[in-house]
Every structure is written in structure tokens, then in C-alpha cells.
Design a protein around this motif. Structure first.
Motif, PDB file in Angstrom:
ATOM      1  N   ILE A 108      86.826  42.753  40.427  1.00  0.00           N
ATOM      2  CA  ILE A 108      85.597  43.481  39.855  1.00  0.00           C
ATOM      3  C   ILE A 108      85.268  42.700  38.436  1.00  0.00           C
ATOM      4  CG2 ILE A 108      85.194  45.759  38.531  1.00  0.00           C
ATOM      5  CD1 ILE A 108      87.097  47.090  40.670  1.00  0.00           C
ATOM      6  N   ALA A 109      86.273  42.301  37.984  1.00  0.00           N
ATOM      7  CA  ALA A 109      85.948  41.505  36.741  1.00  0.00           C
ATOM      8  C   ALA A 109      84.811  40.412  36.709  1.00  0.00           C
ATOM      9  CB  ALA A 109      87.313  40.715  35.910  1.00  0.00           C
ATOM     10  N   THR A 110      84.499  39.895  38.157  1.00  0.00           N
ATOM     11  CA  THR A 110      83.789  38.772  38.219  1.00  0.00           C
ATOM     12  C   THR A 110      82.378  39.418  38.891  1.00  0.00           C
ATOM     13  OG1 THR A 110      85.074  37.914  40.177  1.00  0.00           O
ATOM     14  CG2 THR A 110      85.326  37.017  37.978  1.00  0.00           C
ATOM     15  N   GLN A 111      82.346  40.645  39.263  1.00  0.00           N
ATOM     16  CA  GLN A 111      81.111  41.187  40.111  1.00  0.00           C
ATOM     17  C   GLN A 111      79.842  41.410  39.174  1.00  0.00           C
ATOM     18  OE1 GLN A 111      82.185  44.764  42.525  1.00  0.00           O
ATOM     19  NE2 GLN A 111      84.057  43.725  43.162  1.00  0.00           N
ATOM     20  N   ARG A 112      79.998  41.348  38.136  1.00  0.00           N
ATOM     21  CA  ARG A 112      78.875  41.371  37.070  1.00  0.00           C
ATOM     22  C   ARG A 112      79.284  40.532  35.873  1.00  0.00           C
ATOM     23  NH1 ARG A 112      76.838  46.497  34.395  1.00  0.00           N
ATOM     24  NH2 ARG A 112      76.487  45.016  32.783  1.00  0.00           N
ATOM     25  N   ALA A 113      78.194  40.202  35.160  1.00  0.00           N
ATOM     26  CA  ALA A 113      78.317  39.709  33.823  1.00  0.00           C
ATOM     27  C   ALA A 113      77.751  40.667  32.583  1.00  0.00           C
ATOM     28  CB  ALA A 113      77.442  38.364  33.613  1.00  0.00           C
ATOM     29  N   GLN A 114      78.103  40.289  31.334  1.00  0.00           N
ATOM     30  CA  GLN A 114      77.724  41.320  30.258  1.00  0.00           C
ATOM     31  C   GLN A 114      76.374  41.445  30.220  1.00  0.00           C
ATOM     32  OE1 GLN A 114      79.396  38.495  27.249  1.00  0.00           O
ATOM     33  NE2 GLN A 114      77.489  39.343  26.123  1.00  0.00           N
ATOM     34  N   ALA A 115      75.719  42.508  30.180  1.00  0.00           N
ATOM     35  CA  ALA A 115      74.422  42.661  30.021  1.00  0.00           C
ATOM     36  C   ALA A 115      73.508  42.175  29.480  1.00  0.00           C
ATOM     37  CB  ALA A 115      74.083  44.413  29.691  1.00  0.00           C
ATOM     38  N   GLU A 116      73.680  41.770  28.041  1.00  0.00           N
ATOM     39  CA  GLU A 116      73.102  40.810  27.402  1.00  0.00           C
ATOM     40  C   GLU A 116      73.855  39.931  26.527  1.00  0.00           C
ATOM     41  OE1 GLU A 116      69.028  43.653  26.122  1.00  0.00           O
ATOM     42  OE2 GLU A 116      71.242  44.515  25.346  1.00  0.00           O
ATOM     43  N   THR A 117      73.106  38.770  26.391  1.00  0.00           N
ATOM     44  CA  THR A 117      73.877  37.858  25.303  1.00  0.00           C
ATOM     45  C   THR A 117      73.946  38.423  23.894  1.00  0.00           C
ATOM     46  OG1 THR A 117      71.918  36.695  24.669  1.00  0.00           O
ATOM     47  CG2 THR A 117      72.801  35.926  26.555  1.00  0.00           C
ATOM     48  N   ASP A 118      74.912  37.863  23.165  1.00  0.00           N
ATOM     49  CA  ASP A 118      75.094  38.666  21.731  1.00  0.00           C
ATOM     50  C   ASP A 118      73.864  38.297  20.804  1.00  0.00           C
ATOM     51  OD1 ASP A 118      77.774  39.224  22.666  1.00  0.00           O
ATOM     52  OD2 ASP A 118      78.763  37.419  22.029  1.00  0.00           O
ATOM     53  N   ASP A 119      73.272  37.286  20.952  1.00  0.00           N
ATOM     54  CA  ASP A 119      72.040  36.670  20.240  1.00  0.00           C
ATOM     55  C   ASP A 119      70.967  37.887  20.433  1.00  0.00           C
ATOM     56  OD1 ASP A 119      73.260  34.727  18.902  1.00  0.00           O
ATOM     57  OD2 ASP A 119      72.314  33.093  20.199  1.00  0.00           O
ATOM     58  N   VAL A 120      70.675  37.969  21.636  1.00  0.00           N
ATOM     59  CA  VAL A 120      69.766  39.229  22.167  1.00  0.00           C
ATOM     60  C   VAL A 120      70.044  40.491  21.167  1.00  0.00           C
ATOM     61  CG1 VAL A 120      68.647  40.730  23.795  1.00  0.00           C
ATOM     62  CG2 VAL A 120      69.127  37.977  24.138  1.00  0.00           C
ATOM     63  N   ARG A 121      71.286  41.016  21.440  1.00  0.00           N
ATOM     64  CA  ARG A 121      71.708  42.127  20.789  1.00  0.00           C
ATOM     65  C   ARG A 121      71.536  41.996  19.327  1.00  0.00           C
ATOM     66  NH1 ARG A 121      77.229  42.026  21.968  1.00  0.00           N
ATOM     67  NH2 ARG A 121      77.436  44.176  21.335  1.00  0.00           N
ATOM     68  N   PHE A 122      71.906  40.994  18.741  1.00  0.00           N
ATOM     69  CA  PHE A 122      71.814  40.646  17.243  1.00  0.00           C
ATOM     70  C   PHE A 122      70.449  40.881  16.599  1.00  0.00           C
ATOM     71  CE2 PHE A 122      71.130  38.063  13.540  1.00  0.00           C
ATOM     72  CZ  PHE A 122      72.278  38.368  12.749  1.00  0.00           C
ATOM     73  N   ASN A 123      69.473  40.244  17.447  1.00  0.00           N
ATOM     74  CA  ASN A 123      68.103  40.219  16.902  1.00  0.00           C
ATOM     75  C   ASN A 123      67.385  41.629  17.072  1.00  0.00           C
ATOM     76  OD1 ASN A 123      68.007  37.383  16.468  1.00  0.00           O
ATOM     77  ND2 ASN A 123      67.736  36.876  18.574  1.00  0.00           N
ATOM     78  N   ARG A 124      67.829  42.289  18.358  1.00  0.00           N
ATOM     79  CA  ARG A 124      67.381  43.568  18.511  1.00  0.00           C
ATOM     80  C   ARG A 124      68.021  44.509  17.260  1.00  0.00           C
ATOM     81  NH1 ARG A 124      68.502  44.632  23.520  1.00  0.00           N
ATOM     82  NH2 ARG A 124      70.503  45.547  22.916  1.00  0.00           N
ATOM     83  N   GLY A 125      69.132  44.239  16.875  1.00  0.00           N
ATOM     84  CA  GLY A 125      69.648  45.009  15.764  1.00  0.00           C
ATOM     85  C   GLY A 125      69.114  44.735  14.542  1.00  0.00           C
ATOM     86  N   VAL A 126      68.850  43.495  14.314  1.00  0.00           N
ATOM     87  CA  VAL A 126      68.130  43.204  12.974  1.00  0.00           C
ATOM     88  C   VAL A 126      66.795  43.965  12.757  1.00  0.00           C
ATOM     89  CG1 VAL A 126      66.961  41.197  11.744  1.00  0.00           C
ATOM     90  CG2 VAL A 126      69.195  40.812  12.723  1.00  0.00           C
ATOM     91  N   GLU A 127      66.112  43.699  14.086  1.00  0.00           N
ATOM     92  CA  GLU A 127      64.817  44.389  13.923  1.00  0.00           C
ATOM     93  C   GLU A 127      64.810  46.108  13.634  1.00  0.00           C
ATOM     94  OE1 GLU A 127      60.814  45.617  14.338  1.00  0.00           O
ATOM     95  OE2 GLU A 127      61.617  43.467  13.925  1.00  0.00           O
ATOM     96  N   ALA A 128      65.927  46.799  14.311  1.00  0.00           N
ATOM     97  CA  ALA A 128      66.245  48.379  14.135  1.00  0.00           C
ATOM     98  C   ALA A 128      66.491  48.321  12.716  1.00  0.00           C
ATOM     99  CB  ALA A 128      67.195  48.571  15.099  1.00  0.00           C
ATOM    100  N   MET A 129      67.395  47.555  12.019  1.00  0.00           N
ATOM    101  CA  MET A 129      67.704  47.675  10.811  1.00  0.00           C
ATOM    102  C   MET A 129      66.444  47.525   9.982  1.00  0.00           C
ATOM    103  SD  MET A 129      70.609  45.856   8.507  1.00  0.00           S
ATOM    104  CE  MET A 129      71.981  47.303   8.848  1.00  0.00           C
TER     105      MET A 129
END
Length: 430
Positions: A297-318
Motif C-alpha cells: 500500500i505504501a507504493t500504491q500512490r504518491a503524496q498528493a502535492e509537492t511541498d513547494d506547491v503547498r508552501f506557495n498556496r499557504g503564502v497566498e492564503a496568509m
């Protein structure tokens, strides 16, 4: 005598041979033992501080808390300090005690990095406000002692989903694999919550290299007991402690120690789920290794988004919520916990505040209400930040006030009065 007898009865019920063999000692012996335990963590006689209020208070602290509990042989002084810091951090209400025990961790051989990792680990169980407050307090302790932490990265390398599932399999076996499968299938009450649990809590935080898995698990058990989690959560982490090498006797000692820091009622609520795990392990004869199906199960998918995508979205929200810039948030902790600022932006703002189900104004009012209801010292600054954020996203002063007043039936008058006072400070500054 009665308190010691209650502790021995609990220890015997939990099957702790070391604890069950302990006997009452004369007061002088208990005091000597307590002072020795205090000196081991950098403390001493509390009489000068507490005697003006009550000599009995300092005597009880030295003889009962340290002579009867902290001096017990079932856990090392070093491990006891880890447990104390973990529990006190997620209470968010005892800065002097937390300061003392951060010093105690240094005195008993923990490195500054291990201490910071313990505090950072609490974001999963107590939330960011408690972790931030504790890390800022650690910064003060380190500065007073001339201690440096170092700024090397503590982020794990690899895919957060894979790392998270692999970590959960180590501590939870195939039951953890079934939990991960729910995310893949999109089942369960909140697949997104399950995914964030795997990717952020277990993939990112639990895999940080600064603290061993075994020590993280014992610290986690202290945290979930301290905050009064459900029996199922306590059971999971009691079992995980056994899986990672802690013994029944050591887990029992943790429960006894919890009586000092969270009180008897909360500590005793953990006895029943702990006994249930011990009984199940005896019946089953131990733990089965994770199956190949679980590992797959650990290899059946990958994390949903990269950390940079999440970071940039967080900066925009903040940027829509706060006057603080993303760079300022990152830099605020760079000297002691370099990744904490990024976690705030990636997870709190990128993963949570940016979700589409509520607008930013509603989320800020919800944050204000939650912080007002919890009402600890560690929540004071975050509450003011989110009152400001609510106003910045379109809430009126009346709406902010109503969000806080709505907590009266759930948090009581004292916490609501304190929150209103803090909100009024923000109102007066605008």
C-alpha cells in the motif's frame, strides 16, 4: 500512605513487578530520595519558593512527586524528563514547569536537537500554538545556558505518503495498512483527514531524524494521555510502544508518572485501555509483522502535492489573512526549528486554510472560537493573530465577539472573558 497505596495498587493491576514491590518509606527517606531526583534534573529544595505559601506544599512536592514517583526505578531519569516535557507541552498551561523540564532534559543528557524534536512532534497532538510556544521557551532556556541547536535540516527525504504508510506499519501493523487503504478507496468519514494524517503527521513529522522512533512513541503516549484522547487512541499508542521496544513495566511507570503532571483522574482513565492491550498481547502471544499486502500500500500512490506547491498556496492564503509575510514566518524559527515556519505555511495555510469548503472569513471565525475555547496561555498570541485575521477577511467586530460569546456554554465564563479581553486589545489597535 494512602496515596502511595493507591499507586501501588494501580501498578500491581498493570502488572509492573518493579512498582508492585515498592514499599512505603519514612518521610526523611522520601525527602532524601526526592531531593536527589530533583538535583539530577538541575533542581533543588523548593522551600524558599513555596514555604511562604505553605511549607506542606514544598514537602508534598519533594516527597510525593519526586520521592515517591520521579525517583522510582522503572524508568531512567533521562526518559522521565522526556515524558514530562511531552505531557506538559500539550497542556499549554504550565510554562514554568515546561521551562524547568526543558532544562531537566539538558541535565539528563538529551541534546538540544532532541529537545526541539520532542516539542516539534507535539504539533500533531497539541497543535501548532502549543509547539510554537514551547519552542520559543526552549530558545530562552538554551540562550540562558549558552546552548546552540544547529540549523541542519530535519526534513525526511522521500515521498510523504510512502514514508507515512511505512512508519504506520511499524507501529500499527496491518491495521495501519487498512487505514491507508481507506484513503486509496476514498472511504471513511473524511478521506482527506486520513490522507493528511498519513502524509503530514506520519510521513513528515514522525519521520524526522532528530529523535528515535522508540522515543517518539513514548512521548506520543504521554501526549495523548495528557490531552485526554479517546481510549482507541491510547490503545493504539500503548500497542505501538510495545511494538517499538518499551516494556509493560516501563509503560506502567509512564502512567504512574502522569499522575504528577496531569492529575489522577486523567491518568487513571488510561488504565483500562492499557490493560486491554496487555491482555490482548498475552492472548495473541505477540505481534505479527506487517504483511506484504500492507507494505504494498505504501507504493500504491504518491503524496498528493509537492511541498513547494503547498508552501506557495499557504503564502497566498496568509497574504489575505495576515500582515505577516511568508518569509517572516519562516525566518521566525530559523535559528532553532528551521522547518517549523514552512510547516505553518504548508500545512496550516496551504493544506487547511486553503481548502474550498469554507471561505477565509468563516475559517478565521472558527479559529477564533477554537482558541477562545481552549483558552491556555499558549493560545493568547494565536488568538490575537486570528482576531486580526478575521477582521482582515471581512468579519466585523460584532461577528468576532459573537464567535467568542458562542463558546460560553462549552468553555465557561473565565475563558470567554479572557478571550474578549484579548480581542478588545486587537480592536483598540485598529
Amino acid at each position: 500512605m494512602l496515596k502511595t497505596s493507591i499507586g501501588l495498587a494501580a501498578a500491581a493491576a498493570l502488572g509492573n513487578p518493579v512498582a508492585a514491590q515498592t514499599t512505603d518509606a519514612p518521610g526523611d527517606d522520601r525527602r532524601t530520595r526526592g531531593l536527589e531526583a530533583l538535583r539530577a534534573v538541575g533542581g533543588g529544595d523548593f522551600s524558599q519558593t513555596l514555604d511562604p505559601l505553605s511549607p506542606d506544599l514544598s514537602r508534598i512536592l519533594v516527597e510525593d512527586a519526586y520521592g515517591d514517583v520521579m525517583a522510582r526505578p522503572g524508568l531512567s531519569q533521562k526518559t522521565r524528563e522526556l515524558v514530562s516535557v511531552a505531557a506538559i507541552t500539550v497542556l499549554g498551561t504550565a510554562r514554568p514547569a515546561l521551562r524547568f523540564h526543558i532544562g531537566g532534559m539538558l541535565e539528563t543528557g538529551w541534546s538540544p536537537r532532541e529537545i526541539v524534536e520532542t516539542l516539534l512532534h507535539s504539533v500533531v497532538y497539541g497543535g501548532f500554538p502549543f509547539a510554537q510556544d514551547a519552542i520559543l521557551l526552549a530558545r530562552e532556556v538554551f540562550a540562558e545556558r549558552g546552548v546552540t541547536v544547529g540549523t541542519g535540516t530535519g526534513r525526511p527525504e522521500g515521498d510523504d505518503w510512502t514514508l507515512g504508510v511505512q512508519q504506520l506499519l511499524k507501529t500499527g501493523g496491518d491495521d495501519a495498512g487498512a487505514f491507508a487503504l481507506r484513503v486509496i478507496e476514498g472511504s471513511g468519514p473524511s478521506p482527506d483527514l486520513d490522507r493528511l494524517t498519513i502524509e503530514f503527521a506520519h510521513g513528515e513529522i514522525w519521520n524526522r531524524p532528530g529523535l528515535s522512533l522508540k522515543d517518539r512513541e513514548l512521548a506520543t503516549l504521554a501526549m495523548v494521555i495528557a490531552i485526554g484522547n479517546l481510549d482507541s487512541t491510547v490503545r493504539f499508542h500503548v500497542e505501538a510502544c510495545l511494538r517499538t521496544g518499551w516494556t509493560r513495566a516501563e509503560i506502567t511507570e509512564l502512567l504512574i508518572q502522569m499522575t504528577v503532571y496531569i492529575g489522577w483522574p486523567k491518568a487513571l482513565t488510561a488504565v483500562e485501555p492499557t490493560l486491554a492491550v496487555f491482555a490482548e498481547v498475552e492472548r495473541s502471544g505477540g505481534f505479527a509483522a506487517p504483511s506484504s499486502a500492507g507494505e504494498a500500500i505504501a507504493t500504491q500512490r504518491a503524496q498528493a502535492e509537492t511541498d513547494d506547491v503547498r508552501f506557495n498556496r499557504g503564502v497566498e492564503a496568509m497574504s489575505q489573512i495576515s500582515r505577516a509575510s511568508g518569509e517572516a514566518v519562516v525566518n521566525a524559527f530559523r535559528d532553532i526549528a528551521p522547518e517549523l515556519g514552512r510547516y505553518i505555511l504548508e500545512f496550516s495555510y496551504g493544506d487547511v486554510f486553503s481548502r474550498p469548503g469554507l471561505d477565509l472569513k468563516s475559517r478565521e471565525l472558527a479559529a477564533v472560537a477554537a482558541l477562545a475555547a481552549r483558552g491556555t496561555m499558549a493560545d493568547e498570541t494565536p488568538l490575537k493573530v486570528h482576531v486580526e485575521g478575521a477582521l482582515n477577511t471581512g468579519a466585523t467586530r460584532e461577528e468576532v465577539t459573537e464567535a467568542i460569546l458562542h463558546m460560553l456554554p462549552y468553555a465557561g465564563f473565565s475563558r470567554v472573558q479572557s478571550a474578549i479581553a484579548l480581542a478588545s486589545e486587537v480592536f483598540s489597535e485598529r
